[in-house]
Design an enzyme around this catalytic site. Structure first.
Site, PDB file in Angstrom:
ATOM      1  N   ASP A 209       9.459 -16.249  16.069  1.00  0.00           N
ATOM      2  CA  ASP A 209       8.223 -17.037  16.190  1.00  0.00           C
ATOM      3  C   ASP A 209       7.197 -16.647  15.115  1.00  0.00           C
ATOM      4  OD1 ASP A 209       6.524 -18.907  17.183  1.00  0.00           O
ATOM      5  OD2 ASP A 209       6.183 -17.955  19.128  1.00  0.00           O
TER       6      ASP A 209
ATOM      7  N   GLU B 287       3.843 -25.747  21.597  1.00  0.00           N
ATOM      8  CA  GLU B 287       3.863 -26.509  20.356  1.00  0.00           C
ATOM      9  C   GLU B 287       5.249 -26.925  19.900  1.00  0.00           C
ATOM     10  OE1 GLU B 287       1.475 -23.544  18.957  1.00  0.00           O
ATOM     11  OE2 GLU B 287      -0.132 -24.634  19.932  1.00  0.00           O
TER      12      GLU B 287
ATOM     13  N   ILE C 223      16.630 -24.435  25.028  1.00  0.00           N
ATOM     14  CA  ILE C 223      16.501 -23.004  25.308  1.00  0.00           C
ATOM     15  C   ILE C 223      15.098 -22.742  25.830  1.00  0.00           C
ATOM     16  CG2 ILE C 223      16.500 -20.687  24.305  1.00  0.00           C
ATOM     17  CD1 ILE C 223      18.237 -21.800  22.027  1.00  0.00           C
ATOM     18  N   SER C 224      14.142 -23.465  25.274  1.00  0.00           N
ATOM     19  CA  SER C 224      12.756 -23.184  25.621  1.00  0.00           C
ATOM     20  C   SER C 224      11.894 -24.406  25.348  1.00  0.00           C
ATOM     21  CB  SER C 224      12.281 -21.989  24.789  1.00  0.00           C
ATOM     22  OG  SER C 224      10.893 -22.044  24.561  1.00  0.00           O
TER      23      SER C 224
ATOM     24  N   ASN D  41       9.733 -26.971  20.914  1.00  0.00           N
ATOM     25  CA  ASN D  41      10.848 -26.754  21.823  1.00  0.00           C
ATOM     26  C   ASN D  41      12.011 -26.219  21.006  1.00  0.00           C
ATOM     27  OD1 ASN D  41       9.114 -27.935  23.616  1.00  0.00           O
ATOM     28  ND2 ASN D  41      10.402 -29.698  24.065  1.00  0.00           N
ATOM     29  N   VAL D  42      12.811 -25.371  21.621  1.00  0.00           N
ATOM     30  CA  VAL D  42      13.944 -24.785  20.907  1.00  0.00           C
ATOM     31  C   VAL D  42      15.226 -25.211  21.609  1.00  0.00           C
ATOM     32  CG1 VAL D  42      15.012 -22.628  20.135  1.00  0.00           C
ATOM     33  CG2 VAL D  42      12.519 -22.808  20.225  1.00  0.00           C
TER      34      VAL D  42
ATOM     35  N   ASP E  50       1.286 -12.900  15.991  1.00  0.00           N
ATOM     36  CA  ASP E  50       1.460 -13.250  17.414  1.00  0.00           C
ATOM     37  C   ASP E  50       2.509 -12.324  18.017  1.00  0.00           C
ATOM     38  OD1 ASP E  50       1.047 -14.569  19.832  1.00  0.00           O
ATOM     39  OD2 ASP E  50       2.388 -16.225  19.355  1.00  0.00           O
TER      40      ASP E  50
HETATM   41  P1  ATP Z   1       4.975 -22.050  20.083  1.00  0.00           P
HETATM   42  O1  ATP Z   1       4.087 -20.848  20.021  1.00  0.00           O
HETATM   43  O2  ATP Z   1       4.864 -22.939  18.908  1.00  0.00           O
HETATM   44  O3  ATP Z   1       4.920 -22.765  21.392  1.00  0.00           O
HETATM   45  P2  ATP Z   1       7.284 -20.912  21.018  1.00  0.00           P
HETATM   46  O4  ATP Z   1       6.694 -19.670  21.537  1.00  0.00           O
HETATM   47  O5  ATP Z   1       7.616 -22.009  21.936  1.00  0.00           O
HETATM   48  O6  ATP Z   1       6.427 -21.469  19.909  1.00  0.00           O
HETATM   49  P3  ATP Z   1       9.436 -19.364  19.870  1.00  0.00           P
HETATM   50  O7  ATP Z   1       8.789 -18.161  20.424  1.00  0.00           O
HETATM   51  O8  ATP Z   1       9.822 -19.351  18.438  1.00  0.00           O
HETATM   52  O9  ATP Z   1       8.583 -20.651  20.112  1.00  0.00           O
HETATM   53  O10 ATP Z   1      10.744 -19.685  20.691  1.00  0.00           O
HETATM   54  C1  ATP Z   1      10.685 -19.940  22.088  1.00  0.00           C
HETATM   55  C2  ATP Z   1      11.853 -19.265  22.796  1.00  0.00           C
HETATM   56  O11 ATP Z   1      13.082 -19.780  22.284  1.00  0.00           O
HETATM   57  C3  ATP Z   1      11.921 -17.779  22.565  1.00  0.00           C
HETATM   58  O12 ATP Z   1      11.198 -17.094  23.544  1.00  0.00           O
HETATM   59  C4  ATP Z   1      13.393 -17.476  22.659  1.00  0.00           C
HETATM   60  O13 ATP Z   1      13.766 -17.305  24.012  1.00  0.00           O
HETATM   61  C5  ATP Z   1      14.034 -18.746  22.154  1.00  0.00           C
HETATM   62  N1  ATP Z   1      14.404 -18.625  20.734  1.00  0.00           N
HETATM   63  C6  ATP Z   1      13.619 -18.868  19.660  1.00  0.00           C
HETATM   64  N2  ATP Z   1      14.285 -18.676  18.518  1.00  0.00           N
HETATM   65  C7  ATP Z   1      15.533 -18.297  18.871  1.00  0.00           C
HETATM   66  C8  ATP Z   1      16.711 -17.965  18.128  1.00  0.00           C
HETATM   67  N3  ATP Z   1      16.720 -17.974  16.811  1.00  0.00           N
HETATM   68  N4  ATP Z   1      17.821 -17.625  18.826  1.00  0.00           N
HETATM   69  C9  ATP Z   1      17.803 -17.615  20.172  1.00  0.00           C
HETATM   70  N5  ATP Z   1      16.737 -17.928  20.916  1.00  0.00           N
HETATM   71  C10 ATP Z   1      15.608 -18.271  20.287  1.00  0.00           C
HETATM   72 MN    MN Z   2       6.912 -17.607  21.174  1.00  0.00          MN
END
Ligand code: ATP
Ligand code: MN
Length: 255
Positions: A209, A60, A55-56, A62-63, A190
């Protein structure tokens, strides 16, 4: 065997999707052998039925999308081989919940992952809409997937809104900040249009997040809250919302 193949094919798929060699490195770092082992174990335990695509890919973590036994899941995997963990130190070492963790990178990342789970639980219990936290294992956090048909709900940043809809969302965000502060004893730390999803069915916000969220005992908690307030006001100023940061900051902390 079949499950393992599905995870491997998800890995191949997410690799195939990324032609950029920099991103490829990111993918390889995510699915290091220990992480793969945890995914296999979670799959054997029935927590994950099948892994889906990425997804992303963040700095730090990946999702990934995954299928659970009874609902869709989001699997957030913190990268061990990440270079930005110096910053994590400052957040976690001053948090009274995590004072006795060892100071190596892996342990800090594992503690960080558990902290995100705990923060999501506290937020949910306080009445803030967040993905339902399910479990952590080492550097992997499993939570409810917020989206439909395998597509995550849009970020606030990417949502087109009328002024009135924006005002309604803003009011709920402020109420969530207050509930976090008053009931959960937390500051998101954040908060911005990048960490708020919008449920398109009712145009309401969902906070995500929360790895960096801190309790009010953290020496910088109020500074982080003020920054969150500024970010939110900066974003909503385009919709005609002109609250003063000092006043909103006070309102969130008021009895
Ligand atoms: P980091 O700051 O550690 O790099 P991040 O910003 O990559 O974290 P998140 O913001 O938690 O991590 O998630 C990244 C993206 O994944 C979000 O912008 C969202 O689009 C998607 N995402 C995160 N959690 C979910 C969830 N529970 N359901 C659907 N999409 C999600
Ligand atoms: Mn984020």
């Amino acid at each position: 065997e079949k499950k393992i193949r599905r995870i491997d094919s998800a890995k191949d798929k997410s690799r195939a999707r990324e032609k950029d060699s920099e991103r490829l490195k990111v993918e390889e770092n995510v699915f290091d052998v220990p992480t793969l082992k945890i995914l296999y174990t979670l799959s054997n335990k029935g927590v994950i039925k099948a892994m889906g695509g990425a997804i992303s890919t963040g700095k730090e973590a990946n999702v990934f999308y995954a299928e659970g036994p009874d609902k869709e899941l989001a699997v957030k995997i913190y990268r061990i081989a990440s270079s930005t963990f110096k910053a994590m130190d400052a957040y976690i070492m001053k948090d009274p919940r995590f004072t006795n963790i060892r100071k190596n990178k892996r342990d800090i990342i594992f503690a960080w992952t558990r902290k995100e789970l705990q923060n999501l639980k506290r937020a949910k219990n306080a009445g803030v809409r967040v993905p339902e936290p399910i479990l952590t294992e080492k550097n992997i956090l499993i939570m409810e997937f917020m989206g439909e048909n395998e597509a995550p709900y849009p970020l606030l940043k990417n949502t087109h809104l009328e002024n009135e809809e924006a005002k309604n969302i803003f009011d709920i965000i402020v109420e969530y900040m207050r509930l976090l502060y008053k009931k959960a004893n937390l500051v998101h730390a954040d908060l911005s249009e990048y960490n708020i999803l919008i449920d398109p069915n009712n145009l309401t916000p969902i906070f995500i997040d929360m790895g960096q969220s801190v309790t009010l005992e953290h020496p910088n908690a109020r500074e982080f809250l003020y920054r969150d307030v500024q970010n939110i006001l900066r974003f909503f100023s385009r919709y005609g919302i002109k609250d003063k940061p000092e006043e909103l900051f006070k309102k969130i902390q008021a009895e």
